[in-house]
Write an enzyme that holds these catalytic residues in place. Structure first.
Site, mmCIF file in Angstrom:
data_model
loop_
_atom_site.group_PDB
_atom_site.id
_atom_site.type_symbol
_atom_site.label_atom_id
_atom_site.label_comp_id
_atom_site.label_asym_id
_atom_site.label_seq_id
_atom_site.Cartn_x
_atom_site.Cartn_y
_atom_site.Cartn_z
ATOM 1 N N ARG A 71 0.901 -1.422 -0.109
ATOM 2 C CA ARG A 71 0.135 -0.001 0.056
ATOM 3 C C ARG A 71 0.957 1.227 0.092
ATOM 4 N NH1 ARG A 71 -1.696 2.005 4.731
ATOM 5 N NH2 ARG A 71 -1.930 0.002 5.524
ATOM 6 N N ASP A 208 -6.379 18.613 -15.954
ATOM 7 C CA ASP A 208 -6.478 17.129 -16.065
ATOM 8 C C ASP A 208 -6.346 17.001 -17.581
ATOM 9 O OD1 ASP A 208 -7.984 14.918 -16.967
ATOM 10 O OD2 ASP A 208 -9.438 15.379 -15.196
HETATM 11 C C1 LIG Z 1 -12.460 9.311 -16.820
HETATM 12 C C2 LIG Z 1 -12.089 10.499 -16.515
HETATM 13 C C3 LIG Z 1 -11.781 10.901 -15.129
HETATM 14 C C4 LIG Z 1 -11.893 9.907 -14.266
HETATM 15 O O1 LIG Z 1 -10.990 8.841 -14.362
HETATM 16 P P1 LIG Z 1 -11.246 7.384 -13.618
HETATM 17 O O2 LIG Z 1 -10.071 6.312 -13.962
HETATM 18 O O3 LIG Z 1 -12.369 6.911 -14.394
HETATM 19 O O4 LIG Z 1 -11.692 7.360 -12.272
HETATM 20 C C5 LIG Z 1 -11.339 12.203 -15.024
HETATM 21 N N1 LIG Z 1 -11.145 13.029 -15.901
HETATM 22 C C6 LIG Z 1 -11.553 12.996 -17.234
HETATM 23 C C7 LIG Z 1 -11.594 13.752 -18.246
HETATM 24 C C8 LIG Z 1 -12.062 11.628 -17.597
HETATM 25 O O5 LIG Z 1 -12.241 11.505 -18.927
#
Ligand SMILES: *Cc1c(COP(=O)(O)O)cnc(C)c1O
Length: 419
Positions: A71, A208
């Site tokens: 972990r 992101d």
């Molecule tokens: C899918 C996605 C997430 C979340 O990711 P997971 O791996 O599904 O938890 C966050 N931001 C964007 C832009 C995504 O497409």
């Protein structure tokens, strides 16, 4: 487990080589999977030193690869983190068991009761839930903006946030899911710098980067502090695993790793291994998917039953968005949205007539996926939040895969005829 890569290597080479050194694993050309929850200490003295290195960052074990308990970290996780950092051009990376676990760790590590944050719209539904549903319960305020290329729009959100509490975080999703709206990363970084220069703490800039992924947009080079990616998408690439990662300066990534130990959201050895393997081909898959996406987008743009399309490759010359795109993206990607003429009924008839394209959430897999954001991925948003993000009842999000493009277009064509 890292072999230091010479900086001259290109991303494609790093995707294959970074993060694994055969001499550390019986010269196996490919990495073994270390299926062990715990790791034996060589001596009582070493045990103490390893813990000192892990928790205090001091002592003789700093920089070594000794492990304690899976972990807290394990060899397969080290490999995938080293590779992600190399691809992102960052000092360090931390990998989690989903993109949302990554977003949650960033929020919990950097925001405290009374703080405020700003985010761009549209944004992934789960991220929206984190900052509008969960974090307010912990006293964290937020403000949002919708035109990430317009300084006034962003500054209005910044001022609203500052009125609520110290601004600690600016989160942007660019290109955004599902409409591929873009945010001017350099402008956001300059705004954060200006807030810092005014005397308050400088807010962290987090992007992101899921929609373009590590190869087609390099946000660390553009000045962001943390680059987050849902590795479930293009890096995983086969719709068969979940993972998330964040890269940046070691001083910012370290606390996220420590918090991950508390949250228990590390990526397990097998999935880390699978992800490391998938990263080797991410550029090949992405390139084919992008070629297909351009052809599919051109077909849809010309179709009389399609009302609009948000493919990045169609940004008009001379627009602000096009200038930002040219500065920060090296390609248009393969996820975009389009709207059929009409509303939900027309969109549903179209979806139910598809045979090859799979109707499922997620994106970035080898297969083409299509979804109806208003009733699926962005279901939990308030209607006005959806509209602000450009999502209507007729919007469909397409993640183009690597099938033969003629088969994709034939299926789309038949389903459009069936509306
Ligand atoms: C899918 C996605 C997430 C979340 O990711 P997971 O791996 O599904 O938890 C966050 N931001 C964007 C832009 C995504 O497409």
């Amino acid at each position: 487990m890292s072999d230091e890569a010479p900086p001259r290597w290109h991303a494609e080479t790093l995707a294959v080589r970074a993060g694994y050194d055969p001499s550390e694993a019986a010269n196996a050309a490919k990495p073994p999977i270390y299926m062990s929850s715990t790791f034996a200490y060589a001596s009582a003295r070493q045990a103490k030193d390893i813990h000192e290195a892990y928790f205090d960052g001091t002592g003789p074990e700093v920089g070594r690869t000794a492990h304690i308990y899976a972990r807290l970290g394990h060899p397969n996780l080290d490999m995938v983190e080293t590779r992600l950092a190399a691809l992102d051009g960052a000092e360090a990376a931390a990998v989690f068991n989903s993109g949302m676990a990554t977003h949650s760790a960033i929020a919990l590590a950097h925001l405290r009761p009374g703080d405020s944050m700003v985010f761009s719209r549209p944004i992934y539904g789960g991220t929206n839930g984190l900052y509008t549903g969960l974090m307010p319960d912990f006293g964290v305020h937020h403000a949002t903006f919708t035109d990430g290329c317009d300084r006034d729009d962003v500054m209005a959100a910044v001022d609203r946030a500052l009125a609520l509490g110290p601004l600690r975080l600016i989160l942007i999703e660019s290109p955004a899911n599902p409409t591929a709206a873009i945010v001017d990363v350099a402008m956001i970084v300059a705004i954060a710098d200006a807030i810092g220069a005014r005397g308050g703490a400088r807010p962290l800039v987090v992007i992101d980067n899921t929609l373009l992924g590590p190869l087609m947009q390099r946000p660390i080079a553009l000045g962001v502090d943390l680059c987050m990616t849902s590795l479930t998408k293009y890096c995983g690439g086969h719709s068969d695993l979940l993972a998330g990662g964040v890269s940046g300066r070691a001083a910012l990534v370290g606390p996220l790793r420590l918090l991950r130990t508390t949250l228990g959201s590390h990526l397990d050895p097998y999935t880390s291994w699978l992800l490391l393997r998938s990263m080797e081909t991410v550029h090949l898959r992405a390139e084919r998917a992008m070629e297909n996406a351009r052809r599919v987008a051109e077909f849809l743009r010309a179709h009389p039953k399609v009302a609009e399309i948000t493919y990045l490759g169609f940004l008009a010359d001379g627009t602000r968005e096009r200038a930002v795109y040219d500065r920060q993206c090296s390609a248009a990607g393969s996820t975009f949205s389009f709207a059929v003429k009409g509303g939900e009924a027309e969109a549903f008839r179209f979806l139910d007539a598809l045979r090859l394209l799979r109707f499922a959430v997620s994106l970035g897999g080898s297969e083409t996926l299509i979804t109806h954001p208003a009733t699926t991925t962005h279901y939990a948003l308030q209607p006005q939040e959806r509209i602000a993000g450009g999502i209507t009842d007729a919007t469909l999000r397409l993640s183009v895969g690597i099938e033969h493009v003629d088969d994709l277009i034939a299926d789309l064509s038949r389903a459009l005829d069936a509306i």
